[in-house]
Scaffold this motif. Sequence first.
Motif, mmCIF file in Angstrom:
data_model
loop_
_atom_site.group_PDB
_atom_site.id
_atom_site.type_symbol
_atom_site.label_atom_id
_atom_site.label_comp_id
_atom_site.label_asym_id
_atom_site.label_seq_id
_atom_site.Cartn_x
_atom_site.Cartn_y
_atom_site.Cartn_z
ATOM 1 N N ALA A 126 34.650 -57.227 194.535
ATOM 2 C CA ALA A 126 34.984 -56.833 193.163
ATOM 3 C C ALA A 126 35.337 -58.064 192.337
ATOM 4 O O ALA A 126 35.637 -59.123 192.877
ATOM 5 C CB ALA A 126 36.158 -55.852 193.156
ATOM 6 N N PHE A 127 35.313 -57.902 191.023
ATOM 7 C CA PHE A 127 35.785 -58.903 190.062
ATOM 8 C C PHE A 127 34.938 -60.180 190.043
ATOM 9 O O PHE A 127 35.423 -61.220 189.591
ATOM 10 C CB PHE A 127 37.248 -59.274 190.327
ATOM 11 C CG PHE A 127 38.196 -58.101 190.292
ATOM 12 C CD1 PHE A 127 38.559 -57.517 189.086
ATOM 13 C CD2 PHE A 127 38.726 -57.580 191.464
ATOM 14 C CE1 PHE A 127 39.421 -56.435 189.050
ATOM 15 C CE2 PHE A 127 39.588 -56.498 191.442
ATOM 16 C CZ PHE A 127 39.941 -55.926 190.229
ATOM 17 N N ASN A 128 33.692 -60.121 190.504
ATOM 18 C CA ASN A 128 32.879 -61.337 190.559
ATOM 19 C C ASN A 128 31.863 -61.447 189.430
ATOM 20 O O ASN A 128 31.124 -62.433 189.371
ATOM 21 C CB ASN A 128 32.131 -61.421 191.897
ATOM 22 C CG ASN A 128 31.033 -60.378 192.009
ATOM 23 O OD1 ASN A 128 31.299 -59.184 191.830
ATOM 24 N ND2 ASN A 128 29.817 -60.796 192.306
ATOM 25 N N PHE A 151 32.398 -52.354 192.181
ATOM 26 C CA PHE A 151 33.029 -52.742 193.436
ATOM 27 C C PHE A 151 32.348 -52.039 194.599
ATOM 28 O O PHE A 151 31.801 -50.946 194.454
ATOM 29 C CB PHE A 151 34.535 -52.434 193.419
ATOM 30 C CG PHE A 151 34.882 -50.965 193.417
ATOM 31 C CD1 PHE A 151 35.093 -50.286 194.611
ATOM 32 C CD2 PHE A 151 34.990 -50.270 192.228
ATOM 33 C CE1 PHE A 151 35.407 -48.934 194.612
ATOM 34 C CE2 PHE A 151 35.308 -48.922 192.216
ATOM 35 C CZ PHE A 151 35.517 -48.250 193.414
ATOM 36 N N CYS A 152 32.374 -52.698 195.744
ATOM 37 C CA CYS A 152 31.790 -52.166 196.976
ATOM 38 C C CYS A 152 32.880 -52.105 198.039
ATOM 39 O O CYS A 152 33.585 -53.097 198.262
ATOM 40 C CB CYS A 152 30.648 -53.049 197.479
ATOM 41 S SG CYS A 152 29.268 -53.206 196.322
ATOM 42 N N ALA A 176 30.042 -48.988 193.482
ATOM 43 C CA ALA A 176 28.672 -49.482 193.672
ATOM 44 C C ALA A 176 28.209 -49.329 195.108
ATOM 45 O O ALA A 176 27.269 -49.990 195.529
ATOM 46 C CB ALA A 176 28.582 -50.944 193.237
ATOM 47 N N GLY A 177 28.873 -48.453 195.865
ATOM 48 C CA GLY A 177 28.464 -48.203 197.236
ATOM 49 C C GLY A 177 29.338 -48.901 198.248
ATOM 50 O O GLY A 177 30.412 -49.438 197.926
ATOM 51 N N TYR A 184 23.874 -57.040 196.694
ATOM 52 C CA TYR A 184 23.254 -56.766 195.401
ATOM 53 C C TYR A 184 24.184 -57.163 194.250
ATOM 54 O O TYR A 184 23.732 -57.665 193.212
ATOM 55 C CB TYR A 184 22.900 -55.283 195.281
ATOM 56 C CG TYR A 184 21.954 -54.790 196.346
ATOM 57 C CD1 TYR A 184 20.732 -55.427 196.573
ATOM 58 C CD2 TYR A 184 22.269 -53.689 197.127
ATOM 59 C CE1 TYR A 184 19.857 -54.981 197.555
ATOM 60 C CE2 TYR A 184 21.410 -53.232 198.111
ATOM 61 C CZ TYR A 184 20.203 -53.879 198.316
ATOM 62 O OH TYR A 184 19.348 -53.439 199.292
ATOM 63 N N VAL A 185 25.475 -56.940 194.427
ATOM 64 C CA VAL A 185 26.439 -57.322 193.392
ATOM 65 C C VAL A 185 26.502 -58.842 193.279
ATOM 66 O O VAL A 185 26.583 -59.392 192.170
ATOM 67 C CB VAL A 185 27.821 -56.723 193.695
ATOM 68 C CG1 VAL A 185 28.847 -57.152 192.651
ATOM 69 C CG2 VAL A 185 27.743 -55.198 193.746
ATOM 70 N N GLU A 186 26.448 -59.543 194.411
ATOM 71 C CA GLU A 186 26.454 -61.002 194.373
ATOM 72 C C GLU A 186 25.182 -61.537 193.725
ATOM 73 O O GLU A 186 25.220 -62.513 192.957
ATOM 74 C CB GLU A 186 26.641 -61.550 195.784
ATOM 75 C CG GLU A 186 28.013 -61.218 196.366
ATOM 76 C CD GLU A 186 28.233 -61.738 197.772
ATOM 77 O OE1 GLU A 186 29.322 -61.497 198.316
ATOM 78 O OE2 GLU A 186 27.312 -62.397 198.334
ATOM 79 N N ALA A 187 24.033 -60.889 194.013
ATOM 80 C CA ALA A 187 22.778 -61.319 193.388
ATOM 81 C C ALA A 187 22.804 -61.054 191.882
ATOM 82 O O ALA A 187 22.245 -61.829 191.101
ATOM 83 C CB ALA A 187 21.600 -60.595 194.037
ATOM 84 N N THR A 188 23.461 -59.983 191.475
ATOM 85 C CA THR A 188 23.594 -59.692 190.054
ATOM 86 C C THR A 188 24.362 -60.796 189.344
ATOM 87 O O THR A 188 24.067 -61.138 188.192
ATOM 88 C CB THR A 188 24.288 -58.336 189.850
ATOM 89 O OG1 THR A 188 23.513 -57.315 190.476
ATOM 90 C CG2 THR A 188 24.444 -58.012 188.370
ATOM 91 N N ALA A 189 25.351 -61.364 190.024
ATOM 92 C CA ALA A 189 26.098 -62.477 189.439
ATOM 93 C C ALA A 189 25.177 -63.669 189.192
ATOM 94 O O ALA A 189 25.271 -64.335 188.149
ATOM 95 C CB ALA A 189 27.251 -62.877 190.347
#
Length: 211
Positions: A126-128, A151-152, A176-177, A184-189
Amino acid sequence: MRIGVMGTGAMAAALGGAWARAGHEVFVGGRDGAAAAALAGRIGAAGHGSPAAAAAYGEVALLAVPAGEAPALAREHAAALAGRTVVDCTNPLEPGPGGVMLSIAPGRSVAALIGAAAPGAHVVKAFNLAHSSVWERPAGAFGAVPPAVPFCADDAGAAGRVVELITGMGWSPMPAGGLDRAAYVEATAAFAIGVWWAGGSPRLAFPEALA
C-alpha cells in the motif's frame, strides 16, 4: 493504533506524520539514532529508537526503506514482525533507456519477497502510488471525492488495519486483491512515475466507463 516506522526517509516522514496527526501512536526506528530522534520530534511521534524497537512496537510496522533493502530488513527482524501487519510502501524501480523500469523480475514483487523473508508477518502492499509530498497533505485537500489508495493483502485483519489508516488520512481504500497481485501495483507505479516524468497525468488514462 500503535505503529512502528522502520526508516527515517521521506516516506517514513510523510506517512508517519500523517498517522501521528490522525491520532495514532507512532514510533520511529532507524539505524542512525540522531536521524530517528530528529524525525520523531518533527512529526510528533511517541518515541524513537532502533529498527528492532520499531519492529516490536505495535500492531503495525511500516517498512519505509529502499525497495532493495526491505526484504533483508524484514528477514533481520522476522521474529519481532511475526503476527504483525507489515506495510510495504516501496517501489522496485530503476532508470531505463526509455524511462523508469522495474528492478525486479517480471511477475515478482517486493511485497512477496518481504512475506517470504518474514513468513509470520501479515504483509500489505500500500501507499506506493503517490509521491511522499502527497501524503503530507491534510484530509480534505483533494475536494469532495477522496483519492484512492490501492492495497493488496491476504490477511483480513491486516487489511482492516490498513483501511483504518487510509480512511484516517482522508483517503479512500481500494482493495486490489491478495498479495499475489502486488506485482501489478508495483508495475503501475513504474507506469505512473514514467508518465509524470514525461510531463503527463496518469489519471487521465483511466476514464470512468459511461453508465
